[in-house]
Design a protein around this motif. Structure first.
Motif, PDB file in Angstrom:
ATOM      1  N   SER A 136       0.797  -1.232   0.000  1.00 54.67           N
ATOM      2  CA  SER A 136       0.000   0.000   0.000  1.00 54.67           C
ATOM      3  C   SER A 136       0.825   1.274   0.000  1.00 54.67           C
ATOM      4  CB  SER A 136      -0.936   0.014   1.213  1.00 54.67           C
ATOM      5  OG  SER A 136      -0.192  -0.072   2.417  1.00 54.67           O
ATOM      6  N   GLY A 137       2.148   1.182   0.226  1.00 51.77           N
ATOM      7  CA  GLY A 137       2.984   2.379   0.200  1.00 51.77           C
ATOM      8  C   GLY A 137       2.744   3.300   1.388  1.00 51.77           C
ATOM      9  N   GLY A 138       3.253   4.539   1.270  1.00 50.61           N
ATOM     10  CA  GLY A 138       3.056   5.541   2.308  1.00 50.61           C
ATOM     11  C   GLY A 138       3.812   5.266   3.591  1.00 50.61           C
ATOM     12  N   TYR A 139       3.575   6.094   4.594  1.00 48.73           N
ATOM     13  CA  TYR A 139       4.159   5.946   5.932  1.00 48.73           C
ATOM     14  C   TYR A 139       5.681   5.747   5.860  1.00 48.73           C
ATOM     15  CZ  TYR A 139      -0.636   5.432   7.585  1.00 48.73           C
ATOM     16  OH  TYR A 139      -1.964   5.648   7.876  1.00 48.73           O
ATOM     17  N   TYR A 140       6.344   6.636   5.144  1.00 49.76           N
ATOM     18  CA  TYR A 140       7.760   6.439   4.834  1.00 49.76           C
ATOM     19  C   TYR A 140       8.643   6.341   6.067  1.00 49.76           C
ATOM     20  CZ  TYR A 140       6.953   6.788  -0.144  1.00 49.76           C
ATOM     21  OH  TYR A 140       6.529   6.522  -1.416  1.00 49.76           O
ATOM     22  N   GLY A 141       8.526   7.288   6.964  1.00 51.42           N
ATOM     23  CA  GLY A 141       9.378   7.272   8.149  1.00 51.42           C
ATOM     24  C   GLY A 141       9.125   6.069   9.037  1.00 51.42           C
ATOM     25  N   TYR A 142       7.858   5.713   9.193  1.00 54.91           N
ATOM     26  CA  TYR A 142       7.520   4.575  10.054  1.00 54.91           C
ATOM     27  C   TYR A 142       8.010   3.272   9.432  1.00 54.91           C
ATOM     28  CZ  TYR A 142       4.806   1.790  13.370  1.00 54.91           C
ATOM     29  OH  TYR A 142       4.428   0.914  14.359  1.00 54.91           O
ATOM     30  N   ARG A 143       7.718   3.086   8.144  1.00 57.32           N
ATOM     31  CA  ARG A 143       8.157   1.861   7.466  1.00 57.32           C
ATOM     32  C   ARG A 143       9.685   1.726   7.502  1.00 57.32           C
ATOM     33  NH1 ARG A 143       4.198  -0.834   4.769  1.00 57.32           N
ATOM     34  NH2 ARG A 143       2.358   0.306   4.023  1.00 57.32           N
ATOM     35  N   MET A 144      10.378   2.803   7.168  1.00 55.54           N
ATOM     36  CA  MET A 144      11.842   2.742   7.124  1.00 55.54           C
ATOM     37  C   MET A 144      12.430   2.496   8.506  1.00 55.54           C
ATOM     38  SD  MET A 144      13.044   5.545   4.263  1.00 55.54           S
ATOM     39  CE  MET A 144      12.357   6.960   5.123  1.00 55.54           C
ATOM     40  N   SER A 145      11.873   3.143   9.523  1.00 53.22           N
ATOM     41  CA  SER A 145      12.428   2.981  10.873  1.00 53.22           C
ATOM     42  C   SER A 145      12.176   1.577  11.414  1.00 53.22           C
ATOM     43  CB  SER A 145      11.851   4.041  11.825  1.00 53.22           C
ATOM     44  OG  SER A 145      10.445   3.893  11.981  1.00 53.22           O
ATOM     45  N   LYS A 146      11.019   0.995  11.099  1.00 51.94           N
ATOM     46  CA  LYS A 146      10.745  -0.363  11.563  1.00 51.94           C
ATOM     47  C   LYS A 146      11.563  -1.392  10.779  1.00 51.94           C
ATOM     48  CE  LYS A 146       7.790   0.371  14.899  1.00 51.94           C
ATOM     49  NZ  LYS A 146       8.106   0.026  16.310  1.00 51.94           N
ATOM     50  N   ALA A 147      11.808  -1.138   9.491  1.00 54.65           N
ATOM     51  CA  ALA A 147      12.698  -2.014   8.731  1.00 54.65           C
ATOM     52  C   ALA A 147      14.107  -1.960   9.316  1.00 54.65           C
ATOM     53  CB  ALA A 147      12.714  -1.604   7.257  1.00 54.65           C
ATOM     54  N   ALA A 148      14.543  -0.761   9.724  1.00 47.84           N
ATOM     55  CA  ALA A 148      15.861  -0.616  10.350  1.00 47.84           C
ATOM     56  C   ALA A 148      15.912  -1.351  11.682  1.00 47.84           C
ATOM     57  CB  ALA A 148      16.194   0.864  10.541  1.00 47.84           C
ATOM     58  N   LEU A 149      14.832  -1.284  12.451  1.00 48.47           N
ATOM     59  CA  LEU A 149      14.771  -2.028  13.717  1.00 48.47           C
ATOM     60  C   LEU A 149      14.859  -3.526  13.452  1.00 48.47           C
ATOM     61  CD1 LEU A 149      14.308  -2.406  16.736  1.00 48.47           C
ATOM     62  CD2 LEU A 149      11.851  -2.087  16.336  1.00 48.47           C
ATOM     63  N   ASN A 150      14.171  -4.001  12.425  1.00 46.42           N
ATOM     64  CA  ASN A 150      14.237  -5.426  12.092  1.00 46.42           C
ATOM     65  C   ASN A 150      15.668  -5.840  11.752  1.00 46.42           C
ATOM     66  OD1 ASN A 150      11.500  -5.567  12.484  1.00 46.42           O
ATOM     67  ND2 ASN A 150      10.964  -5.765  10.319  1.00 46.42           N
ATOM     68  N   ALA A 151      16.364  -4.993  10.994  1.00 53.07           N
ATOM     69  CA  ALA A 151      17.750  -5.292  10.639  1.00 53.07           C
ATOM     70  C   ALA A 151      18.633  -5.343  11.877  1.00 53.07           C
ATOM     71  CB  ALA A 151      18.271  -4.249   9.652  1.00 53.07           C
ATOM     72  N   ALA A 152      18.421  -4.376  12.778  1.00 50.40           N
ATOM     73  CA  ALA A 152      19.205  -4.352  14.015  1.00 50.40           C
ATOM     74  C   ALA A 152      18.907  -5.576  14.879  1.00 50.40           C
ATOM     75  CB  ALA A 152      18.905  -3.070  14.800  1.00 50.40           C
ATOM     76  N   GLY A 153      17.641  -5.936  14.965  1.00 46.95           N
ATOM     77  CA  GLY A 153      17.259  -7.093  15.777  1.00 46.95           C
ATOM     78  C   GLY A 153      17.825  -8.395  15.249  1.00 46.95           C
ATOM     79  N   LYS A 154      17.860  -8.529  13.923  1.00 49.22           N
ATOM     80  CA  LYS A 154      18.420  -9.739  13.319  1.00 49.22           C
ATOM     81  C   LYS A 154      19.923  -9.832  13.606  1.00 49.22           C
ATOM     82  CE  LYS A 154      18.059 -13.446  10.764  1.00 49.22           C
ATOM     83  NZ  LYS A 154      17.250 -14.613  11.204  1.00 49.22           N
TER      84      LYS A 154
END
Length: 220
Positions: A136-154
């Motif tokens: 659905s796109g959108g929510y750029y800051g939220y999506r990017m920050s949560k993707a970064a959190l996922n990378a850090a968690g992994k």
């Protein structure tokens, strides 16, 4: 008595997680920038002025936990922006990164000495950080920050495995909280109960998994 440390514990999911662990006879350290009457009415040990979006303040804000052995650390504090491709603010996007991605990493780093073999770290992330699930796109800051959190968690799961510390990335669902103007489809109480169950299931073998709170494994 086992010990849980929970950020963003003054309301919403964090408050309900606090209540769930207290009901299970855990000692809970409830971290927040500002407390609430509901949190103060519990038996949790409330630590205020913990701003996960302010890296410089975290070592002193968390200093009182230095002698505490932590069984479960839950990085729950988060913020949501509604940035679109044609309407965005770099300061809002940066703030989401500081709170949602950098905050959990720094809190865990500050408390690493209080974690030991058998301890668990749970990052409350979002399926909105999934690349494959984004239709659905959108929510750029939220999506990017949560993707970064996922990378850090992994990465954290890989780094802490040799110490016997398990790490999970947990999506709570679309929860009826103030952050989404209470428009979700599951209550904070039910979401917290599911998250507690996922954390209970977490072990060194499934460390680094990206889970929905309902038990579904989510795509990266």
């Amino acid at each position: 008595m086992p010990v849980a440390v929970i950020t963003g514990a003054n309301r919403g999911i964090g408050l309900e997680l606090t209540k769930h662990y207290l009901a299970q006879n855990w000692e809970v350290y409830a971290l927040c920038r500002n407390s609430s009457d509901e949190l103060d009415s519990t038996t949790a040990k409330v630590i205020k002025k913990v701003d996960v979006g302010n890296p410089e303040s975290l070592p002193s804000a968390l200093a009182s936990l230095k002698s505490v052995k932590i069984d479960v650390l839950i990085n729950n504090a988060g913020v949501l922006g509604r940035d679109s491709l044609d309407e965005w603010d770099p300061h809002t996007i940066e703030h989401q990164f500081r709170v949602n991605a950098l905050g959990p990493l720094l809190v865990t780093q500050c408390l690493l000495g209080q974690l030991s073999q058998g301890s668990k770290v749970a990052h409350i992330t979002s399926r909105m950080g999934s690349m494959e699930d984004n239709t659905s796109g959108g929510y750029y800051g939220y999506r990017m920050s949560k993707a970064a959190l996922n990378a850090a968690g992994k990465s954290m799961a890989n780094d802490l495995k040799k110490q016997g510390i398990a790490v999970a990335l947990l999506h709570p669902g679309y929860v009826q909280t103030e952050m989404v103007s209470y428009g979700g489809d599951i209550s904070s109480t039910d979401a917290a109960a599911r998250l507690v169950a996922r954390i209970s299931d977490l072990n060194i073998e499934n460390s680094g998994t990206f889970w929905h709170a309902n038990g579904e494994v989510l795509p990266w």
